[in-house]
Scaffold this motif. Sequence first.
Motif, PDB file in Angstrom:
ATOM      1  N   LEU A  96       0.812  -1.221   0.000  1.00 31.44           N
ATOM      2  CA  LEU A  96       0.000   0.000   0.000  1.00 31.44           C
ATOM      3  C   LEU A  96       0.844   1.269   0.000  1.00 31.44           C
ATOM      4  O   LEU A  96       0.332   2.353  -0.264  1.00 31.44           O
ATOM      5  N   ILE A  97       2.116   1.146   0.381  1.00 31.59           N
ATOM      6  CA  ILE A  97       2.894   2.370   0.615  1.00 31.59           C
ATOM      7  C   ILE A  97       4.093   2.447  -0.326  1.00 31.59           C
ATOM      8  O   ILE A  97       4.506   1.451  -0.913  1.00 31.59           O
ATOM      9  N   GLU A  98       4.593   3.675  -0.463  1.00 32.60           N
ATOM     10  CA  GLU A  98       5.731   3.913  -1.376  1.00 32.60           C
ATOM     11  C   GLU A  98       6.865   4.554  -0.609  1.00 32.60           C
ATOM     12  O   GLU A  98       6.853   5.760  -0.345  1.00 32.60           O
ATOM     13  N   LEU A  99       7.853   3.748  -0.248  1.00 32.54           N
ATOM     14  CA  LEU A  99       9.019   4.262   0.472  1.00 32.54           C
ATOM     15  C   LEU A  99       9.878   5.085  -0.469  1.00 32.54           C
ATOM     16  O   LEU A  99       9.992   4.787  -1.653  1.00 32.54           O
ATOM     17  N   GLN A 100      10.517   6.108   0.107  1.00 34.73           N
ATOM     18  CA  GLN A 100      11.546   6.830  -0.641  1.00 34.73           C
ATOM     19  C   GLN A 100      12.869   6.091  -0.466  1.00 34.73           C
ATOM     20  O   GLN A 100      13.024   5.312   0.467  1.00 34.73           O
ATOM     21  N   PRO A 101      13.818   6.335  -1.368  1.00 35.98           N
ATOM     22  CA  PRO A 101      15.108   5.656  -1.220  1.00 35.98           C
ATOM     23  C   PRO A 101      15.806   6.073   0.076  1.00 35.98           C
ATOM     24  O   PRO A 101      15.609   7.199   0.543  1.00 35.98           O
ATOM     25  N   GLY A 102      16.588   5.168   0.647  1.00 35.82           N
ATOM     26  CA  GLY A 102      17.424   5.526   1.790  1.00 35.82           C
ATOM     27  C   GLY A 102      16.825   5.230   3.150  1.00 35.82           C
ATOM     28  O   GLY A 102      17.440   5.527   4.172  1.00 35.82           O
ATOM     29  N   VAL A 103      15.636   4.636   3.194  1.00 32.52           N
ATOM     30  CA  VAL A 103      15.026   4.336   4.498  1.00 32.52           C
ATOM     31  C   VAL A 103      15.807   3.221   5.197  1.00 32.52           C
ATOM     32  O   VAL A 103      16.063   2.174   4.602  1.00 32.52           O
ATOM     33  N   THR A 104      16.180   3.457   6.454  1.00 31.03           N
ATOM     34  CA  THR A 104      16.893   2.443   7.237  1.00 31.03           C
ATOM     35  C   THR A 104      16.154   2.074   8.525  1.00 31.03           C
ATOM     36  O   THR A 104      16.408   1.008   9.090  1.00 31.03           O
ATOM     37  N   HIS A 105      15.273   2.960   9.015  1.00 29.50           N
ATOM     38  CA  HIS A 105      14.614   2.741  10.305  1.00 29.50           C
ATOM     39  C   HIS A 105      13.139   3.129  10.245  1.00 29.50           C
ATOM     40  O   HIS A 105      12.734   3.921   9.375  1.00 29.50           O
ATOM     41  N   VAL A 106      12.383   2.583  11.186  1.00 28.25           N
ATOM     42  CA  VAL A 106      10.953   2.875  11.295  1.00 28.25           C
ATOM     43  C   VAL A 106      10.653   3.184  12.759  1.00 28.25           C
ATOM     44  O   VAL A 106      11.078   2.441  13.647  1.00 28.25           O
ATOM     45  N   MET A 107       9.930   4.276  12.987  1.00 29.89           N
ATOM     46  CA  MET A 107       9.467   4.578  14.339  1.00 29.89           C
ATOM     47  C   MET A 107       7.967   4.309  14.415  1.00 29.89           C
ATOM     48  O   MET A 107       7.201   4.781  13.585  1.00 29.89           O
ATOM     49  N   GLN A 108       7.576   3.518  15.404  1.00 29.96           N
ATOM     50  CA  GLN A 108       6.155   3.311  15.666  1.00 29.96           C
ATOM     51  C   GLN A 108       5.687   4.399  16.628  1.00 29.96           C
ATOM     52  O   GLN A 108       6.278   4.573  17.693  1.00 29.96           O
ATOM     53  N   HIS A 109       4.631   5.096  16.255  1.00 33.84           N
ATOM     54  CA  HIS A 109       4.008   6.084  17.133  1.00 33.84           C
ATOM     55  C   HIS A 109       2.633   5.548  17.514  1.00 33.84           C
ATOM     56  O   HIS A 109       1.838   5.203  16.634  1.00 33.84           O
ATOM     57  N   CYS A 110       2.375   5.494  18.808  1.00 33.85           N
ATOM     58  CA  CYS A 110       1.137   4.886  19.284  1.00 33.85           C
ATOM     59  C   CYS A 110       0.210   5.953  19.858  1.00 33.85           C
ATOM     60  O   CYS A 110       0.686   6.962  20.390  1.00 33.85           O
ATOM     61  N   TYR A 111      -1.087   5.713  19.773  1.00 29.59           N
ATOM     62  CA  TYR A 111      -2.040   6.527  20.528  1.00 29.59           C
ATOM     63  C   TYR A 111      -1.597   6.500  21.988  1.00 29.59           C
ATOM     64  O   TYR A 111      -1.220   5.431  22.511  1.00 29.59           O
ATOM     65  N   GLY A 112      -1.611   7.638  22.649  1.00 35.25           N
ATOM     66  CA  GLY A 112      -1.169   7.716  24.038  1.00 35.25           C
ATOM     67  C   GLY A 112       0.267   8.183  24.154  1.00 35.25           C
ATOM     68  O   GLY A 112       0.725   8.514  25.244  1.00 35.25           O
ATOM     69  N   GLY A 113       1.017   8.187  23.028  1.00 27.40           N
ATOM     70  CA  GLY A 113       2.340   8.782  23.036  1.00 27.40           C
ATOM     71  C   GLY A 113       3.522   7.826  23.070  1.00 27.40           C
ATOM     72  O   GLY A 113       4.660   8.247  22.898  1.00 27.40           O
ATOM     73  N   TYR A 114       3.276   6.529  23.296  1.00 29.34           N
ATOM     74  CA  TYR A 114       4.384   5.561  23.301  1.00 29.34           C
ATOM     75  C   TYR A 114       5.016   5.510  21.916  1.00 29.34           C
ATOM     76  O   TYR A 114       4.319   5.580  20.901  1.00 29.34           O
TER      77      TYR A 114
END
Length: 197
Positions: A96-114
């Motif tokens: 479903l998604i289109e990454l740009q070149p150079g992605v090395t990491h992913v941050m999960q952002h949760c409801y509530g701020g975690y």
Amino acid sequence: MGKYFRKPNISEKQRVPPGQHLANRFPVLTYGETPHITPQDWQLKVWGLVKEQTFAWSDILALPQSNFTADFHCVTHWSKLDVSWAGFAVSEFMQLIELQPGVTHVMQHCYGGYTTNLTLDDFLHEQSFFAHTLDGQTLPTDHGGPLRLVVPHLYAWKSGKWLNSLEFLDHEQLGFWEANGYHRRGEPWAEERYSSR
Ligand SMILES: Nc1nc2c(c(=O)[nH]1)N[C@H]1C(S)=C(S)[C@@H](COP(=O)(O)O)O[C@H]1N2
Ligand SMILES: [Mo]
């Protein structure tokens, strides 16, 4: 061991990482308040080094759905084997998604701020998945419903509950526990519990 923990039998033993005990039930581990989001109000956004998009509940239910059975290891020394989930694979979501070149990491952002971070490789790991169902029932709010990520090959603090957005990065950023002394990666078999920094 008693009421809450038990010793692994022989076949289970090789599946329990060092320093872990088996939990009889499935404990809830949440830092702070539990956010209550209905599927109608829920959304999942992708941002950062990706074509920005926001998905509604109907969008993710339109993905091919699967059952997943996975072991769950919390850094506070309990493990639960063969937890039974349903949801969709990360590989399906990636369609479903289109990454740009150079992605090395992913941050999960949760409801509530975690927040919690992953390398792109750990996010794309063949065992990682999104879950909306636990033991055949709608994923209980306490366990992260409507939707959570499950990353079975890492300690469970990497499995964000109440997932709200995914931020794609070209460098490492620390999430909540990683910034508070937990290990950056959290591999249970190597007992990557705490950071040595
Ligand atoms: N949003 C959010 N996700 C979270 C947490 C949290 O406090 N908030 N705790 C983490 C930790 S430390 C663990 S062990 C697991 C616990 O999941 P459970 O409560 O379903 O057992 O969720 C992880 N994901
Ligand atoms: Mo945990």
